[in-house]
Design a protein around this motif. Structure first.
Motif, PDB file in Angstrom:
ATOM      1  N   LEU A 548       0.818  -1.208   0.000  1.00  0.00           N
ATOM      2  CA  LEU A 548       0.000   0.000   0.000  1.00  0.00           C
ATOM      3  C   LEU A 548       0.855   1.262   0.000  1.00  0.00           C
ATOM      4  O   LEU A 548       0.412   2.328  -0.443  1.00  0.00           O
ATOM      5  CB  LEU A 548      -0.925   0.004   1.224  1.00  0.00           C
ATOM      6  CG  LEU A 548      -2.012  -1.070   1.246  1.00  0.00           C
ATOM      7  CD1 LEU A 548      -2.739  -1.056   2.573  1.00  0.00           C
ATOM      8  CD2 LEU A 548      -2.993  -0.862   0.106  1.00  0.00           C
ATOM      9  N   THR A 549       2.071   1.162   0.491  1.00  0.00           N
ATOM     10  CA  THR A 549       2.971   2.315   0.499  1.00  0.00           C
ATOM     11  C   THR A 549       3.640   2.514  -0.855  1.00  0.00           C
ATOM     12  O   THR A 549       3.808   3.649  -1.313  1.00  0.00           O
ATOM     13  CB  THR A 549       4.050   2.139   1.585  1.00  0.00           C
ATOM     14  OG1 THR A 549       3.416   1.937   2.845  1.00  0.00           O
ATOM     15  CG2 THR A 549       4.947   3.364   1.649  1.00  0.00           C
ATOM     16  N   ILE A 550       3.999   1.415  -1.525  1.00  0.00           N
ATOM     17  CA  ILE A 550       4.822   1.499  -2.730  1.00  0.00           C
ATOM     18  C   ILE A 550       3.985   1.607  -4.005  1.00  0.00           C
ATOM     19  O   ILE A 550       4.356   2.336  -4.931  1.00  0.00           O
ATOM     20  CB  ILE A 550       5.764   0.277  -2.811  1.00  0.00           C
ATOM     21  CG1 ILE A 550       6.700   0.279  -1.604  1.00  0.00           C
ATOM     22  CG2 ILE A 550       6.569   0.288  -4.096  1.00  0.00           C
ATOM     23  CD1 ILE A 550       7.563  -0.958  -1.495  1.00  0.00           C
ATOM     24  N   LEU A 555       5.209   2.408 -11.305  1.00  0.00           N
ATOM     25  CA  LEU A 555       5.897   1.209 -11.753  1.00  0.00           C
ATOM     26  C   LEU A 555       7.391   1.251 -11.459  1.00  0.00           C
ATOM     27  O   LEU A 555       7.971   0.272 -10.989  1.00  0.00           O
ATOM     28  CB  LEU A 555       5.665   1.022 -13.258  1.00  0.00           C
ATOM     29  CG  LEU A 555       6.346  -0.187 -13.918  1.00  0.00           C
ATOM     30  CD1 LEU A 555       5.848  -1.485 -13.295  1.00  0.00           C
ATOM     31  CD2 LEU A 555       6.083  -0.172 -15.423  1.00  0.00           C
ATOM     32  N   SER A 556       8.031   2.383 -11.725  1.00  0.00           N
ATOM     33  CA  SER A 556       9.486   2.464 -11.547  1.00  0.00           C
ATOM     34  C   SER A 556       9.880   2.244 -10.090  1.00  0.00           C
ATOM     35  O   SER A 556      10.857   1.542  -9.796  1.00  0.00           O
ATOM     36  CB  SER A 556      10.002   3.815 -12.042  1.00  0.00           C
ATOM     37  OG  SER A 556       9.366   4.876 -11.345  1.00  0.00           O
ATOM     38  N   ALA A 557       9.112   2.844  -9.170  1.00  0.00           N
ATOM     39  CA  ALA A 557       9.415   2.674  -7.753  1.00  0.00           C
ATOM     40  C   ALA A 557       9.217   1.217  -7.329  1.00  0.00           C
ATOM     41  O   ALA A 557      10.006   0.671  -6.551  1.00  0.00           O
ATOM     42  CB  ALA A 557       8.534   3.593  -6.910  1.00  0.00           C
ATOM     43  N   ALA A 558       8.189   0.563  -7.841  1.00  0.00           N
ATOM     44  CA  ALA A 558       7.939  -0.839  -7.493  1.00  0.00           C
ATOM     45  C   ALA A 558       9.062  -1.733  -7.993  1.00  0.00           C
ATOM     46  O   ALA A 558       9.520  -2.638  -7.287  1.00  0.00           O
ATOM     47  CB  ALA A 558       6.595  -1.281  -8.076  1.00  0.00           C
ATOM     48  N   ILE A 559       9.537  -1.475  -9.215  1.00  0.00           N
ATOM     49  CA  ILE A 559      10.620  -2.294  -9.773  1.00  0.00           C
ATOM     50  C   ILE A 559      11.912  -2.084  -8.997  1.00  0.00           C
ATOM     51  O   ILE A 559      12.665  -3.037  -8.727  1.00  0.00           O
ATOM     52  CB  ILE A 559      10.812  -1.960 -11.262  1.00  0.00           C
ATOM     53  CG1 ILE A 559       9.575  -2.389 -12.062  1.00  0.00           C
ATOM     54  CG2 ILE A 559      12.061  -2.644 -11.821  1.00  0.00           C
ATOM     55  CD1 ILE A 559       9.627  -2.006 -13.516  1.00  0.00           C
ATOM     56  N   LEU A 563       9.311  -5.084  -5.856  1.00  0.00           N
ATOM     57  CA  LEU A 563       7.923  -5.414  -5.529  1.00  0.00           C
ATOM     58  C   LEU A 563       7.258  -6.121  -6.713  1.00  0.00           C
ATOM     59  O   LEU A 563       7.293  -5.608  -7.836  1.00  0.00           O
ATOM     60  CB  LEU A 563       7.140  -4.143  -5.190  1.00  0.00           C
ATOM     61  CG  LEU A 563       5.640  -4.332  -4.906  1.00  0.00           C
ATOM     62  CD1 LEU A 563       5.449  -5.059  -3.593  1.00  0.00           C
ATOM     63  CD2 LEU A 563       4.930  -2.988  -4.875  1.00  0.00           C
ATOM     64  N   PRO A 564       6.642  -7.279  -6.508  1.00  0.00           N
ATOM     65  CA  PRO A 564       5.889  -7.946  -7.592  1.00  0.00           C
ATOM     66  C   PRO A 564       4.583  -7.189  -7.844  1.00  0.00           C
ATOM     67  O   PRO A 564       3.542  -7.503  -7.231  1.00  0.00           O
ATOM     68  CB  PRO A 564       5.644  -9.351  -7.045  1.00  0.00           C
ATOM     69  CG  PRO A 564       5.677  -9.197  -5.559  1.00  0.00           C
ATOM     70  CD  PRO A 564       6.644  -8.080  -5.265  1.00  0.00           C
ATOM     71  N   LEU A 565       4.626  -6.204  -8.729  1.00  0.00           N
ATOM     72  CA  LEU A 565       3.506  -5.285  -8.896  1.00  0.00           C
ATOM     73  C   LEU A 565       2.233  -6.005  -9.333  1.00  0.00           C
ATOM     74  O   LEU A 565       1.143  -5.682  -8.851  1.00  0.00           O
ATOM     75  CB  LEU A 565       3.879  -4.192  -9.909  1.00  0.00           C
ATOM     76  CG  LEU A 565       2.907  -3.015 -10.025  1.00  0.00           C
ATOM     77  CD1 LEU A 565       2.753  -2.316  -8.687  1.00  0.00           C
ATOM     78  CD2 LEU A 565       3.380  -2.038 -11.086  1.00  0.00           C
TER      79      LEU A 565
END
Length: 661
Positions: A548-550, A555-559, A563-565
């Motif tokens: 919930l934070t990320i 997308l770039s921040a998750a990668i 993080l498995p988006l």
């Protein structure tokens, strides 16, 4: 306007399409004449009927006026939509999407209750007043966004939902006085004389002549206001005059026939798709296409559905929602981003804020279970009286609180998942998706228990949420398109229910009560199921805290953090569908608690995911409990569903969010 919608052929085939539609309508009309046993050589006598011949009387006083009224009303609605789209430079504008129909309906309801002198000349005057005030409010809400096409229509549709909820409340509280409103608002073309046709004809002629007279200045203002000012044209005055010309025909149609939605939108959209790029061409082809669509719809209903009279307005509303989604896919994205409204925190201590909202929920629940109205006035239950009443009031209070908390949590998840400050289960059509699935379930399956219906509602929410997210990905989750898709699904659900009512099935009564957000049928077992499911979801929330934070960061921040988006979004989708489906089965598809609560949580300083979700859950529960109590007492002995009350509260908060954007 010419570049607002992309695609479509270069040649103008609008007149050909209009000719085909009107020809088809005429063929269906001739076919229906054959069923009257009127002989072919005797068709000419239909214009001078023998009053002793029932077939000739039926043709002259019913079928012929209905045929003419269908054409005239279609022309007027198409003309109104074409002018509105040109004035507002908005390819989605029409009387239904801008709230004109809903405003007219509220105006008539208020006049019937408190201002009967306004009804001396029928519904036209109060309908015109209500529609004018509504369009003024829509324009005022949209002014801060520079009248962005998508936000303009979004404001109109949300305001329509609010006004429809207000109308429903007035009907529930004053059913004896407003019974006529129910039959009028469905949009029937049934006629028994030529009065309506003779009234609409000069009105259409005046509006069409006025529109062609203003064709050149309206063409200039549709391109660039600077050019219009350079030629000595006042854009503000021209817009006011053009809006008057556009509103009056639509109001006259709704005053005489009821609400016939989306016909003008379809005519204008098909006109442009057929190649009519110039405003002058659209002034001719769009009304003709709208007339052909309405004529074919009405004649087809008469020809093929003879068991029961289905109003054309109900069918056009069902067909209009897909038309709106289709047009929406052709509109260019607004440059507006995913800005969150600036809501300053009122408290900097999350612990204090959580304690405050929890205390507010306890206090509201105490009021809901102890304070009420009796035939002899207000009553505060204490001692034994309170214990005796608790078996009736506690289940619905617990169910309302659980539903409000689940909708609030679903709203938080959706806002974080999409980056859209206005996302909620109600506005994105997720709740209405459950309603659409439940309609065939009610009609074609044996009675189900509350737990089984909750599972089916969850499935409906999941399907429509996946559909909405799939469409939204094409526009990079543009907030306006995401919301408009949802409102279209909501309108479709309401239209399907309106048609279902016409069949007179007793099972539809349960659907109406449930869709309006009523809790009076909730049992103790239902309340237990709701609170248990709520606790399960609350336990699961800390497990997705990191996601919930990320996820809102993109997308770039998750990668970058591994993080498995895809898995994160799928999990959040499933949780949102489960929360919404369970809540929808308790309070219906419309409440706006999912919109209000997350923002109020942010306003009191709850910014982190888990604390915001917990605070929003308390706030949503408080809103629904309060709405249920207000609905139970405001119109005693009648009961106003909690969903309608909270919807009106939510619409006011939606307006506040727009003002602060």
């Amino acid at each position: 306007m010419s570049d607002a919608i992309t695609g479509g052929p270069a040649r103008n085939r609008g007149l050909l399409l209009a000719t085909l539609l009107i020809t088809a309508g005429c063929a269906l009309f001739i076919f229906s004449l054959r069923s009257t046993n009127l002989s072919t050589p005797g068709w000419a006598t239909a214009l001078d009927p023998d009053l002793t011949n029932i077939d000739q009387v039926a043709v002259y006083f019913s079928l012929l006026p209905r045929f003419v009224v269908a054409i005239l009303s279609g022309l007027m609605l198409g003309l109104s939509s074409t002018i509105l789209q040109q004035v507002m430079r908005n390819p989605l504008a029409e009387p239904g999407t801008l709230g004109i129909f809903s405003g007219a309906r509220v105006g008539v309801a208020i006049a019937m209750l408190w201002f009967p002198p306004l009804l001396v000349f029928g519904f036209a005057l109060p309908a015109l007043l209500g529609a004018s005030l509504t369009i003024a409010l829509v324009l005022a809400l949209s002014a801060r966004g520079n009248f962005s096409p998508l936000y303009l229509v979004l404001n109109g549709l949300v305001l329509s939902l609010c006004l429809d909820a207000l109308t429903a409340m007035l009907i529930l509280a004053n059913f004896e006085d407003l019974g006529e409103l129910l039959t009028w608002q469905v949009g029937s073309l049934t006629q028994d004389n030529w009065r309506v046709a003779l009234l609409l004809l000069p009105s259409l002629a005046a509006a069409w002549i006025s529109a062609f007279w203003l064709c050149r200045p309206l063409t200039l203002i549709g391109l660039e206001e600077v050019s219009a000012r350079g030629l000595g044209i006042s854009p503000a005055r021209l817009r006011a005059l053009a809006l008057s010309i556009a509103i009056v025909p639509a109001v006259l149609v709704v005053a005489q026939l009821g609400v016939i939605g989306f016909v003008g939108l379809a005519g204008a959209g098909l006109s442009q798709a057929s190649g009519a790029r110039r405003f002058k061409d659209r002034l001719l082809t769009a009304p003709l296409i709208s007339a052909g669509l309405l004529l074919v719809t009405d004649q087809a209903l008469q020809t093929f559905i003879t068991v029961i009279e289905i109003p054309a307005g109900a069918v056009t509303a069902i067909l209009g929602a897909p038309m709106l989604i289709w047009l929406l896919s052709r509109v260019k994205n607004s440059p507006a981003g995913h800005r969150q409204p600036h809501l300053p925190a009122l408290c900097r201590s999350p612990r204090t804020s959580l304690l405050a909202v929890a205390s507010a929920l306890v206090l509201t629940a105490l009021i809901a279970t102890s304070v009420g109205r009796l035939p002899d006035g207000w009553h505060i239950a204490t001692g034994t009286d309170w214990v005796n009443l608790l078996q009736w009031r506690l289940p619905r209070t617990v169910a309302a609180a659980s539903a409000g908390a689940m909708l609030a949590m679903a709203g938080c998840l959706m806002q974080r998942m999409t980056g859209n400050a206005l996302a909620s289960p109600e506005l994105l059509g997720v709740s209405s998706g459950a309603a659409l699935l439940m309609i065939p379930v009610v009609f074609f399956l044996p009675p189900l228990g509350r737990t089984q219906t909750m599972l089916l509602a969850t499935l409906g929410c999941l399907l429509f949420l996946a559909f909405t997210m799939r469409i939204a990905r094409r526009s990079a989750f543009a907030p306006e398109k995401l919301l408009l898709n949802g409102v279209a699904v909501t309108a479709l659900a309401g239209s399907v229910i309106s048609v279902s009512v016409l069949f007179g099935d007793i099972r539809v009564t349960r659907m109406l009560g449930w869709m309006s957000g009523s809790t009076y049928s909730v049992r103790a077992e239902d309340a237990v199921v709701a609170i248990v499911l709520l606790l399960i979801f609350l336990i699961l929330l800390p497990l997705v805290r990191r996601w919930l934070t990320i996820v809102p960061l993109g997308l770039s921040a998750a990668i970058s953090v591994g993080l498995p988006l895809a898995n994160a979004r799928l999990t959040m989708l499933l949780m949102t569908a489960g929360l919404t489906g369970t809540a929808t089965m308790i309070v219906g598809p419309l409440s706006f608690a999912g919109l209000i609560a997350p923002h109020l949580a942010r306003m009191i300083g709850l910014r982190k995911p888990v604390t915001q979700l917990a605070g929003a859950a308390f706030i949503g529960a408080t809103i629904l409990v309060l709405s249920d109590w207000v609905g139970r007492t405001i119109a005693f002995p009648w009961e106003v569903p909690a969903g309608l009350v909270s919807m009106i509260i939510g619409a006011g908060f939606y307006g506040l969010l727009l003002v602060r954007r």
